[in-house]
Scaffold this active site. Structure first.
Site, PDB file in Angstrom:
ATOM      1  N   GLU A 163     -40.934   8.958  30.668  1.00 12.69           N
ATOM      2  CA  GLU A 163     -39.461   8.887  31.050  1.00 12.69           C
ATOM      3  C   GLU A 163     -38.704  10.305  30.486  1.00 12.69           C
ATOM      4  O   GLU A 163     -38.708  10.710  29.235  1.00 12.69           O
ATOM      5  CB  GLU A 163     -39.027   7.686  30.244  1.00 12.69           C
ATOM      6  N   LYS A 223     -44.820  15.884  29.902  1.00 11.47           N
ATOM      7  CA  LYS A 223     -43.992  14.954  28.997  1.00 11.47           C
ATOM      8  C   LYS A 223     -43.640  15.780  27.522  1.00 11.47           C
ATOM      9  O   LYS A 223     -42.496  16.223  27.281  1.00 11.47           O
ATOM     10  CB  LYS A 223     -44.206  13.575  28.679  1.00 11.47           C
ATOM     11  N   CYS A 279     -36.960  12.085  19.525  1.00 14.34           N
ATOM     12  CA  CYS A 279     -38.240  12.493  20.324  1.00 14.34           C
ATOM     13  C   CYS A 279     -38.329  14.151  19.940  1.00 14.34           C
ATOM     14  O   CYS A 279     -39.710  14.443  19.902  1.00 14.34           O
ATOM     15  CB  CYS A 279     -37.866  12.091  21.884  1.00 14.34           C
TER      16      CYS A 279
HETATM   17  P1  NAD Z   1     -37.381   2.020  20.422  1.00 13.41           P
HETATM   18  O1  NAD Z   1     -37.843   1.903  19.055  1.00 13.41           O
HETATM   19  O2  NAD Z   1     -35.795   1.976  20.625  1.00 13.41           O
HETATM   20  O3  NAD Z   1     -37.990   0.725  21.088  1.00 13.41           O
HETATM   21  C1  NAD Z   1     -39.222   0.274  21.124  1.00 13.41           C
HETATM   22  C2  NAD Z   1     -39.315  -1.304  21.036  1.00 13.41           C
HETATM   23  O4  NAD Z   1     -40.532  -1.697  21.107  1.00 13.41           O
HETATM   24  C3  NAD Z   1     -38.674  -1.996  19.817  1.00 13.41           C
HETATM   25  O5  NAD Z   1     -37.759  -2.717  19.892  1.00 13.41           O
HETATM   26  C4  NAD Z   1     -39.877  -2.626  19.256  1.00 13.41           C
HETATM   27  O6  NAD Z   1     -39.612  -3.875  18.604  1.00 13.41           O
HETATM   28  C5  NAD Z   1     -40.648  -2.889  20.443  1.00 13.41           C
HETATM   29  N1  NAD Z   1     -42.225  -3.117  20.148  1.00 13.41           N
HETATM   30  C6  NAD Z   1     -42.873  -2.306  19.389  1.00 13.41           C
HETATM   31  N2  NAD Z   1     -44.250  -2.951  19.503  1.00 13.41           N
HETATM   32  C7  NAD Z   1     -44.396  -4.062  20.187  1.00 13.41           C
HETATM   33  C8  NAD Z   1     -45.117  -5.030  20.852  1.00 13.41           C
HETATM   34  N3  NAD Z   1     -46.332  -4.879  20.278  1.00 13.41           N
HETATM   35  N4  NAD Z   1     -44.691  -6.079  21.351  1.00 13.41           N
HETATM   36  C9  NAD Z   1     -43.510  -6.150  21.902  1.00 13.41           C
HETATM   37  N5  NAD Z   1     -42.257  -5.193  21.272  1.00 13.41           N
HETATM   38  C10 NAD Z   1     -42.871  -4.225  20.738  1.00 13.41           C
HETATM   39  O7  NAD Z   1     -37.782   3.338  21.097  1.00 13.41           O
HETATM   40  P2  NAD Z   1     -37.501   3.992  22.414  1.00 13.41           P
HETATM   41  O8  NAD Z   1     -36.436   4.962  21.848  1.00 13.41           O
HETATM   42  O9  NAD Z   1     -37.057   3.135  23.500  1.00 13.41           O
HETATM   43  O10 NAD Z   1     -38.810   4.888  22.741  1.00 13.41           O
HETATM   44  C11 NAD Z   1     -39.833   4.267  23.196  1.00 13.41           C
HETATM   45  C12 NAD Z   1     -40.754   5.306  23.792  1.00 13.41           C
HETATM   46  O11 NAD Z   1     -40.244   6.050  24.982  1.00 13.41           O
HETATM   47  C13 NAD Z   1     -41.255   6.217  22.817  1.00 13.41           C
HETATM   48  O12 NAD Z   1     -42.433   6.808  23.045  1.00 13.41           O
HETATM   49  C14 NAD Z   1     -40.342   7.628  23.003  1.00 13.41           C
HETATM   50  O13 NAD Z   1     -40.857   8.772  22.541  1.00 13.41           O
HETATM   51  C15 NAD Z   1     -40.254   7.455  24.631  1.00 13.41           C
HETATM   52  N6  NAD Z   1     -38.986   7.954  25.006  1.00 13.41           N
HETATM   53  C16 NAD Z   1     -37.620   7.891  24.214  1.00 13.41           C
HETATM   54  C17 NAD Z   1     -36.544   8.523  24.870  1.00 13.41           C
HETATM   55  C18 NAD Z   1     -35.232   7.938  24.307  1.00 13.41           C
HETATM   56  O14 NAD Z   1     -34.326   8.529  24.746  1.00 13.41           O
HETATM   57  N7  NAD Z   1     -35.123   7.248  23.539  1.00 13.41           N
HETATM   58  C19 NAD Z   1     -36.583   9.132  26.160  1.00 13.41           C
HETATM   59  C20 NAD Z   1     -37.773   9.274  27.004  1.00 13.41           C
HETATM   60  C21 NAD Z   1     -38.792   8.723  26.302  1.00 13.41           C
HETATM   61  C1  UGA Z   2     -34.059  14.497  25.026  1.00 10.26           C
HETATM   62  C2  UGA Z   2     -34.463  15.146  26.415  1.00 10.26           C
HETATM   63  O1  UGA Z   2     -33.143  15.823  26.967  1.00 10.26           O
HETATM   64  C3  UGA Z   2     -34.913  13.821  27.549  1.00 10.26           C
HETATM   65  O2  UGA Z   2     -35.314  14.553  28.540  1.00 10.26           O
HETATM   66  C4  UGA Z   2     -36.127  13.060  26.927  1.00 10.26           C
HETATM   67  O3  UGA Z   2     -36.393  12.232  27.787  1.00 10.26           O
HETATM   68  C5  UGA Z   2     -35.668  12.599  25.853  1.00 10.26           C
HETATM   69  O4  UGA Z   2     -35.335  13.591  24.735  1.00 10.26           O
HETATM   70  C6  UGA Z   2     -36.666  11.700  24.955  1.00 10.26           C
HETATM   71  O5  UGA Z   2     -38.264  12.040  25.220  1.00 10.26           O
HETATM   72  O6  UGA Z   2     -36.589  11.060  24.081  1.00 10.26           O
HETATM   73  P1  UGA Z   2     -32.132  13.136  23.908  1.00 10.26           P
HETATM   74  O7  UGA Z   2     -33.000  13.332  22.828  1.00 10.26           O
HETATM   75  O8  UGA Z   2     -31.687  11.821  24.227  1.00 10.26           O
HETATM   76  O9  UGA Z   2     -33.035  13.675  25.077  1.00 10.26           O
HETATM   77  O10 UGA Z   2     -30.739  14.043  24.219  1.00 10.26           O
HETATM   78  P2  UGA Z   2     -30.745  15.567  24.303  1.00 10.26           P
HETATM   79  O11 UGA Z   2     -29.475  15.775  25.209  1.00 10.26           O
HETATM   80  O12 UGA Z   2     -31.889  16.416  24.860  1.00 10.26           O
HETATM   81  O13 UGA Z   2     -30.152  16.266  22.829  1.00 10.26           O
HETATM   82  C7  UGA Z   2     -31.258  16.252  21.985  1.00 10.26           C
HETATM   83  C8  UGA Z   2     -30.442  16.860  20.671  1.00 10.26           C
HETATM   84  O14 UGA Z   2     -30.552  18.551  21.080  1.00 10.26           O
HETATM   85  C9  UGA Z   2     -29.133  16.612  20.329  1.00 10.26           C
HETATM   86  O15 UGA Z   2     -28.902  16.412  19.059  1.00 10.26           O
HETATM   87  C10 UGA Z   2     -28.142  17.424  20.921  1.00 10.26           C
HETATM   88  O16 UGA Z   2     -26.927  17.407  20.021  1.00 10.26           O
HETATM   89  C11 UGA Z   2     -29.052  18.731  20.806  1.00 10.26           C
HETATM   90  N1  UGA Z   2     -28.549  19.900  22.012  1.00 10.26           N
HETATM   91  C12 UGA Z   2     -28.952  19.611  22.913  1.00 10.26           C
HETATM   92  C13 UGA Z   2     -27.910  20.859  21.429  1.00 10.26           C
HETATM   93  O17 UGA Z   2     -27.847  20.907  19.994  1.00 10.26           O
HETATM   94  N2  UGA Z   2     -27.772  21.979  22.135  1.00 10.26           N
HETATM   95  C14 UGA Z   2     -27.926  21.807  23.406  1.00 10.26           C
HETATM   96  O18 UGA Z   2     -27.436  22.521  24.427  1.00 10.26           O
HETATM   97  C15 UGA Z   2     -28.321  20.673  23.853  1.00 10.26           C
END
Ligand code: NAD
Ligand code: UGA
Length: 479
Positions: A163, A223, A279
């Site tokens: 994602e 990713k 992340c």
């Molecule tokens: P999160 O902690 O917000 O959510 C994860 C959820 O999974 C929690 O609510 C937890 O209770 C649940 N969980 C864990 N083990 C479980 C199980 N065995 N059964 C059922 N539920 C379970 O995490 P997130 O931010 O959504 O990130 C999830 C993944 O996506 C990570 O690998 C992260 O790197 C990736 N990711 C996150 C973002 C982002 O913007 N947060 C963007 C892209 C990718």
């Molecule tokens: C980032 C990536 O942008 C997503 O594509 C990815 O899916 C995600 O991580 C993930 O894998 O979790 P996110 O962390 O939600 O998304 O937000 P960003 O907009 O990337 O910002 C990350 C951090 O960098 C923030 O603290 C932001 O303030 C900082 N940032 C971003 C800067 O300081 N300068 C910039 O120009 C951009």
């Protein structure tokens, strides 16, 4: 061709919740059930009052309202949802390991493994398993091994579908994704069919040319690479910000100048107090760990420098506050505007604000925080997690208020740590009148108008901008 009627998503977090909400919105004929072990989180997703959803994202409440109860369901009944689904997304957390081999670097895959074992135990029909969580390259191999060796003889196809949404713009990013990446076993008929089943879902709302198909390993590694490149841009511009401050160059002007080169591009060049979020750091550390495990030391060192630079930026921002306030902040009130790691989210994971606050508390500052979306409970949890001082001390030294003007009242200094739009609209004259003088502002987001604020009388230090005295001069040319 596989016809998907029921989807299950394990993990109702920042990725699982919004991603599945948009899939349900765009595919009304598919039932989407998002399951989680966390009962409180599921109850919040099911709350009638949409203000109580566990995640704040612009536009998300509207999507949930449209689909919830129709074909979008949130539940704690994990087994039942797994059994019913033809396609299962795994969106559980993959944090940095805090113990054992790889501690502090490798991704902790225990939640992923638990999901795989549960899916294997429960499944009585063939399933497509979709890795949505961010995983080390070749994790699909381990998943396959667990599923095949512990399952009930049913067939599992594993796809990687990382994602790319960013928090704060998650709904827009999902509805209008730059690209969707699907990695699958495209050398086999079953693998190709599984890939096509997932393509069909995204094709409900995205043009097919934006759906990219690769082998599983390329998808997993892409990713980590995307996040590493994005974070690297922030560390690169932040490195230049320090040079700007020392030379009289303005980091915004430098960013604009280089961003107009179409090979570099204008996005993601905002200098800041340091990147946060769940992340960037986690994924780069994971990349560094993988490179080290393969004895690629130069590769590991190269990427590790992105983190080293980011830590330096947070530290030097806090150190500059102490230095500017005549080398001591002991007993001085400092107002922090913003705690979330970026605007338009209530997420605070790895937010620079936590580390700046911790640094200032070590210097015995008295901190008052205002953030429009983050709860007091969350702020204390973030600080307590660091374990720097007792919970009582954290609550004594750091106060949380719900009014920004109250936060700034009688403060020696203000630090802007999140780029919330509302900070720009405040009555800064009123804030100035109520502060102690000299009234210092440290803008960690280059958000405030340097010239207007210095005209009011503030001593403003902005990341990557010329020093305060220089800023008093009006620019000759408007830029
Ligand atoms: P999160 O902690 O917000 O959510 C994860 C959820 O999974 C929690 O609510 C937890 O209770 C649940 N969980 C864990 N083990 C479980 C199980 N065995 N059964 C059922 N539920 C379970 O995490 P997130 O931010 O959504 O990130 C999830 C993944 O996506 C990570 O690998 C992260 O790197 C990736 N990711 C996150 C973002 C982002 O913007 N947060 C963007 C892209 C990718
Ligand atoms: C980032 C990536 O942008 C997503 O594509 C990815 O899916 C995600 O991580 C993930 O894998 O979790 P996110 O962390 O939600 O998304 O937000 P960003 O907009 O990337 O910002 C990350 C951090 O960098 C923030 O603290 C932001 O303030 C900082 N940032 C971003 C800067 O300081 N300068 C910039 O120009 C951009």
């Amino acid at each position: 061709m596989k016809n998907i009627k029921n989807i299950c998503c394990i993990g109702a977090g920042y990725v699982g919740g919004p991603t599945m909400s948009v899939i349900a919105q765009k595919c009304p004929e598919i039932n989407v059930t998002v399951v989680d072990l966390n009962e409180k989180r599921i109850a919040a997703w099911n709350d009638d009052n949409l203000d109580n959803l566990p995640i704040y994202e612009p536009g998300l409440a509207e999507v949930v309202e449209e689909a919830r109860g129709r074909n979008l369901f949130f539940s704690t009944e994990v087994d039942a949802a797994i059994d019913k689904a033809e396609m299962i997304f795994i969106s559980v957390n993959t944090p940095t390991k805090t113990y054992g081999i790889g501690k502090g670097m490798a991704a902790d895959l225990k939640y992923i493994e638990l999901c795989a074992r549960q899916i294997a135990r429960v499944s009585t029909t063939d399933k497509i398993i979709v890795e949505k969580s961010t995983l080390p390259v070749r994790t699909a191999e381990a998943l396959k091994s667990i599923l095949v060796n512990t399952g009930n003889g049913v067939n599992f196809q594993i796809l990687s579908n990382p994602e790319f949404l960013a928090e704060g713009t998650a709904v827009e990013d999902l509805q209008n994704a730059d690209r969707v990446l699907i990695g699958g076993d495209i050398d086999t008929t079953e693998g190709t069919e599984a890939v096509q089943a997932l393509v069909d879902i995204y094709a409900h709302w995205l043009p097919e040319e934006r759906i990219l198909i690769t082998n599983v390993w390329s998808s997993e590694l892409s990713k980590l690479t995307a996040n590493a490149f994005l974070a690297q841009r922030v560390s690169s511009i932040n490195a230049m910000s320090e040079l700007c401050e020392k030379t009289g160059a303005d980091v915004n002007e430098v960013a604009r100048a280089i961003g107009m080169d179409s090979r570099i591009g204008p996005k993601f060049l905002k200098s800041s107090v340091g990147f946060g979020g769940s992340c960037f750091q986690k994924d780069i550390l994971n990349l560094v760990y993988i490179a080290k495990s393969l004895s690629l030391d130069e590769v590991a060192d190269y990427w590790e420098q992105v983190i080293i630079m980011n830590d330096h930026q947070k530290r030097r921002f806090a150190a500059n506050i102490v230095k500017t306030l005549f080398n001591t902040v002991s007993g001085k009130k400092i107002a922090l505007l913003g705690w979330a790691f970026k605007k338009d989210t209530n997420d605070t994971r790895e937010s620079a604000a936590i580390y700046v606050a911790d640094y200032l508390l070590n210097e015995q500052a008295e901190i008052v925080v205002y953030d429009p979306k983050v709860t007091e409970e969350q702020m204390y949890a973030d600080l307590d997690y660091l374990g720097t001082r007792t919970e009582e001390e954290n609550r004594k030294l750091l106060k949380v208020v719900s009014d920004p003007y109250q936060a700034c009242e009688d403060a020696h200094a203000i630090a802007v740590l999140t780029e919330w739009d509302e900070f720009k609209t405040y009555d800064w004259e009123k804030i100035y009148e109520r502060m102690l003088k000299p009234a210092f502002v440290f803008d960690g987001r280059n958000l405030l108008n340097l010239h207007e604020l210095t005209k009011i009388g503030f001593k403003l230090s902005s990341i990557g901008k010329p020093i305060v005295e220089e800023a008093r001069k009006e620019p000759v040319l408007a830029v």
